[in-house]
Design a protein around this motif. Structure first.
Motif, PDB file in Angstrom:
ATOM      1  N   GLU A  40       0.832  -1.204   0.000  1.00 13.95           N
ATOM      2  CA  GLU A  40       0.000   0.000   0.000  1.00 13.95           C
ATOM      3  C   GLU A  40       0.869   1.258   0.000  1.00 13.95           C
ATOM      4  O   GLU A  40       0.563   2.228  -0.675  1.00 13.95           O
ATOM      5  CB  GLU A  40      -0.925  -0.017   1.212  1.00 13.95           C
ATOM      6  CG  GLU A  40      -1.967   1.058   1.209  1.00 13.95           C
ATOM      7  CD  GLU A  40      -3.002   0.893   0.102  1.00 13.95           C
ATOM      8  OE1 GLU A  40      -3.602   1.909  -0.288  1.00 13.95           O
ATOM      9  OE2 GLU A  40      -3.214  -0.222  -0.378  1.00 13.95           O
ATOM     10  N   ARG A  41       1.978   1.224   0.750  1.00 12.31           N
ATOM     11  CA  ARG A  41       2.888   2.370   0.778  1.00 12.31           C
ATOM     12  C   ARG A  41       3.508   2.603  -0.603  1.00 12.31           C
ATOM     13  O   ARG A  41       3.566   3.734  -1.088  1.00 12.31           O
ATOM     14  CB  ARG A  41       3.984   2.154   1.812  1.00 12.31           C
ATOM     15  CG  ARG A  41       4.905   3.367   1.948  1.00 12.31           C
ATOM     16  CD  ARG A  41       6.099   3.048   2.745  1.00 12.31           C
ATOM     17  NE  ARG A  41       6.845   2.034   1.982  1.00 12.31           N
ATOM     18  CZ  ARG A  41       7.970   1.496   2.381  1.00 12.31           C
ATOM     19  NH1 ARG A  41       8.478   1.812   3.524  1.00 12.31           N
ATOM     20  NH2 ARG A  41       8.587   0.601   1.640  1.00 12.31           N
ATOM     21  N   THR A  46       3.768   5.837  -5.606  1.00 11.42           N
ATOM     22  CA  THR A  46       3.648   5.881  -7.061  1.00 11.42           C
ATOM     23  C   THR A  46       2.460   6.726  -7.483  1.00 11.42           C
ATOM     24  O   THR A  46       2.557   7.538  -8.407  1.00 11.42           O
ATOM     25  CB  THR A  46       3.500   4.444  -7.619  1.00 11.42           C
ATOM     26  OG1 THR A  46       4.614   3.683  -7.201  1.00 11.42           O
ATOM     27  CG2 THR A  46       3.409   4.444  -9.128  1.00 11.42           C
ATOM     28  N   LEU A  47       1.346   6.543  -6.798  1.00 14.49           N
ATOM     29  CA  LEU A  47       0.140   7.310  -7.105  1.00 14.49           C
ATOM     30  C   LEU A  47       0.369   8.803  -6.908  1.00 14.49           C
ATOM     31  O   LEU A  47      -0.026   9.613  -7.754  1.00 14.49           O
ATOM     32  CB  LEU A  47      -1.021   6.828  -6.235  1.00 14.49           C
ATOM     33  CG  LEU A  47      -2.360   7.494  -6.439  1.00 14.49           C
ATOM     34  CD1 LEU A  47      -2.928   7.139  -7.814  1.00 14.49           C
ATOM     35  CD2 LEU A  47      -3.324   7.060  -5.356  1.00 14.49           C
ATOM     36  N   LEU A  48       1.023   9.186  -5.835  1.00 14.08           N
ATOM     37  CA  LEU A  48       1.267  10.607  -5.570  1.00 14.08           C
ATOM     38  C   LEU A  48       2.211  11.223  -6.599  1.00 14.08           C
ATOM     39  O   LEU A  48       2.004  12.359  -7.042  1.00 14.08           O
ATOM     40  CB  LEU A  48       1.822  10.800  -4.166  1.00 14.08           C
ATOM     41  CG  LEU A  48       0.820  10.625  -3.035  1.00 14.08           C
ATOM     42  CD1 LEU A  48       1.522  10.709  -1.680  1.00 14.08           C
ATOM     43  CD2 LEU A  48      -0.288  11.643  -3.113  1.00 14.08           C
ATOM     44  N   LEU A  49       3.247  10.488  -6.980  1.00 12.93           N
ATOM     45  CA  LEU A  49       4.167  11.002  -8.001  1.00 12.93           C
ATOM     46  C   LEU A  49       3.463  11.180  -9.345  1.00 12.93           C
ATOM     47  O   LEU A  49       3.605  12.212 -10.005  1.00 12.93           O
ATOM     48  CB  LEU A  49       5.366  10.074  -8.155  1.00 12.93           C
ATOM     49  CG  LEU A  49       6.386  10.101  -7.025  1.00 12.93           C
ATOM     50  CD1 LEU A  49       7.435   9.012  -7.224  1.00 12.93           C
ATOM     51  CD2 LEU A  49       7.043  11.461  -6.922  1.00 12.93           C
ATOM     52  N   MET A  50       2.697  10.182  -9.746  1.00  8.44           N
ATOM     53  CA  MET A  50       1.983  10.280 -11.018  1.00  8.44           C
ATOM     54  C   MET A  50       0.921  11.369 -10.966  1.00  8.44           C
ATOM     55  O   MET A  50       0.717  12.094 -11.941  1.00  8.44           O
ATOM     56  CB  MET A  50       1.365   8.933 -11.377  1.00  8.44           C
ATOM     57  CG  MET A  50       2.404   7.897 -11.748  1.00  8.44           C
ATOM     58  SD  MET A  50       1.691   6.340 -12.243  1.00  8.44           S
ATOM     59  CE  MET A  50       0.953   6.804 -13.789  1.00  8.44           C
ATOM     60  N   LEU A  51       0.250  11.491  -9.842  1.00 13.34           N
ATOM     61  CA  LEU A  51      -0.770  12.522  -9.695  1.00 13.34           C
ATOM     62  C   LEU A  51      -0.152  13.913  -9.769  1.00 13.34           C
ATOM     63  O   LEU A  51      -0.684  14.801 -10.434  1.00 13.34           O
ATOM     64  CB  LEU A  51      -1.505  12.339  -8.365  1.00 13.34           C
ATOM     65  CG  LEU A  51      -2.621  13.312  -8.069  1.00 13.34           C
ATOM     66  CD1 LEU A  51      -3.760  13.131  -9.068  1.00 13.34           C
ATOM     67  CD2 LEU A  51      -3.118  13.121  -6.655  1.00 13.34           C
ATOM     68  N   GLY A  52       0.972  14.104  -9.107  1.00 10.25           N
ATOM     69  CA  GLY A  52       1.632  15.408  -9.144  1.00 10.25           C
ATOM     70  C   GLY A  52       2.102  15.786 -10.540  1.00 10.25           C
ATOM     71  O   GLY A  52       1.886  16.912 -10.991  1.00 10.25           O
TER      72      GLY A  52
END
Length: 133
Positions: A40-41, A46-52
């Motif tokens: 989950e971490r 990965t989700l935060l980097l792609m979202l940013g």
């Protein structure tokens, strides 16, 4: 078990094996929980980097698109072009924010661990079909 063991020794031996099984089961469930937390971490980073990065690119693209619309209608309807562009951008932003909030409410943390613990509890509570002697 040796034949020379008395009833107290056998009872102690059985209790010791049951305790060892419980500890082993607990260790397995704990390892599953740790594995799920690590996954989950990694997914969250990965989700935060792609979202940013996608947010940055979308903002640049929307800025250029808005600038293009305003320049196209500068001589005739510049205020309408600016107002409509602003409304479209604000509406899209609100829609995406609501969608993101709905996604954030989904609970996926430790889902498999909780399912395994529920199964363990169910198996422990399940009455035996075979009569005891």
């Amino acid at each position: 078990m040796a034949a020379s063991e008395g009833p107290a020794q056998r009872l102690f031996s059985i209790a010791k094996r049951i305790l060892a099984n419980l500890v082993a089961t607990g260790e397995t469930r704990l390892r599953l929980a740790v594995l799920e937390l690590e996954e989950e971490r990694a997914r969250l980073v990965t989700l935060l980097l792609m979202l940013g990065l996608s947010l940055l690119l979308l903002l640049l693209g929307l800025g250029m698109l808005t600038l293009l619309v305003v320049v196209l209608f500068w001589d005739t309807h510049r205020l309408a072009a600016i107002g409509i562009s602003a409304l479209v951008l604000l509406g899209s932003g609100i829609g995406l924010a609501l969608w993101g909030m709905r996604l954030a409410r989904r609970h996926t943390l430790l889902k498999e661990t909780l399912a395994q613990l529920a199964l363990d509890r169910h198996l422990m509570e399940e009455p035996r079909d075979t009569p005891r002697r």
